[in-house]
Design a protein around this motif. Structure first.
Motif, PDB file in Angstrom:
ATOM      1  N   TYR A   1      -2.483   7.148   4.372  1.00  0.00           N
ATOM      2  CA  TYR A   1      -2.935   8.528   4.193  1.00  0.00           C
ATOM      3  C   TYR A   1      -1.737   9.447   4.006  1.00  0.00           C
ATOM      4  O   TYR A   1      -0.772   9.390   4.772  1.00  0.00           O
TER       5      TYR A   1
ATOM      6  N   SER B   1     -14.640  -1.476   1.851  1.00  0.00           N
ATOM      7  CA  SER B   1     -13.337  -0.859   2.097  1.00  0.00           C
ATOM      8  C   SER B   1     -13.037  -0.844   3.589  1.00  0.00           C
ATOM      9  O   SER B   1     -13.935  -0.945   4.418  1.00  0.00           O
TER      10      SER B   1
ATOM     11  N   MET C   1       0.828  -1.206   0.000  1.00  0.00           N
ATOM     12  CA  MET C   1       0.000   0.000   0.000  1.00  0.00           C
ATOM     13  C   MET C   1       0.865   1.261   0.000  1.00  0.00           C
ATOM     14  O   MET C   1       0.532   2.250  -0.664  1.00  0.00           O
TER      15      MET C   1
ATOM     16  N   ILE D   1      -6.651   2.600   0.074  1.00  0.00           N
ATOM     17  CA  ILE D   1      -7.564   1.852   0.932  1.00  0.00           C
ATOM     18  C   ILE D   1      -7.738   0.438   0.405  1.00  0.00           C
ATOM     19  O   ILE D   1      -8.031   0.252  -0.783  1.00  0.00           O
TER      20      ILE D   1
ATOM     21  N   TYR E   1      -7.930   2.321  -4.570  1.00  0.00           N
ATOM     22  CA  TYR E   1      -8.432   1.139  -3.884  1.00  0.00           C
ATOM     23  C   TYR E   1      -7.584  -0.052  -4.306  1.00  0.00           C
ATOM     24  O   TYR E   1      -7.350  -0.261  -5.497  1.00  0.00           O
TER      25      TYR E   1
ATOM     26  N   PRO F   1     -11.165   1.743   5.714  1.00  0.00           N
ATOM     27  CA  PRO F   1     -10.454   3.018   5.832  1.00  0.00           C
ATOM     28  C   PRO F   1      -9.631   3.167   7.110  1.00  0.00           C
ATOM     29  O   PRO F   1      -8.840   4.096   7.222  1.00  0.00           O
TER      30      PRO F   1
ATOM     31  N   ALA G   1      -5.352   1.782   6.336  1.00  0.00           N
ATOM     32  CA  ALA G   1      -5.088   2.437   5.061  1.00  0.00           C
ATOM     33  C   ALA G   1      -3.882   3.363   5.159  1.00  0.00           C
ATOM     34  O   ALA G   1      -3.371   3.631   6.241  1.00  0.00           O
TER      35      ALA G   1
END
Length: 114
Positions: free
Chosen positions: A59, A52, A33, A44, A89, A54, A57
């Motif tokens: 950021y 999903s 990721m 995500i 995604y 969140p 995830a």
């Protein structure tokens, strides 16, 4: 608000965020990721059913403005920020286990131990 606070204090542009009720973290997936984050504000994972996660995830600090805008307008869901950001995604490898109840925690302990 928790994600905004964490990003505000972080010294890094790109940050992995996870909920405290997720006991198992596949580090190789987190690394994937992080690599996928280039050019995006948020990465995500999405499970096979299209849901999903969140709170597991990546950021970028670039989401602070959109998050604070949503908060000022009374919004409280992180998903309210997605339309204001570049979101990628990524298909989830396996499942993310959330332990939301004492029963789920006890079941997890029976299965996996301490």
């Amino acid at each position: 608000m928790g994600i905004a606070s964490a990003l505000g204090f972080s010294e890094n542009e790109v940050n992995f965020v996870t909920a405290c009720d997720i006991p198992d973290i596949e580090v190789s997936f987190v690394r994937r990721m992080l690599v996928e984050a280039e050019g995006f504000d948020i990465v995500i994972p999405v499970d096979k059913d299209g849901r999903s996660e969140p709170l597991f995830a990546v950021y970028n600090k670039s989401v602070l403005g959109p998050i604070n805008e949503v908060l000022r307008k009374g919004g409280r869901k992180i998903s309210d920020v997605f339309s204001r950001c570049r979101v990628k995604y990524v298909e989830l490898e396996g499942d993310i286990v959330n332990l939301n109840t004492k029963a789920e925690y006890e079941e997890y302990l029976e299965k996996y131990g301490d």
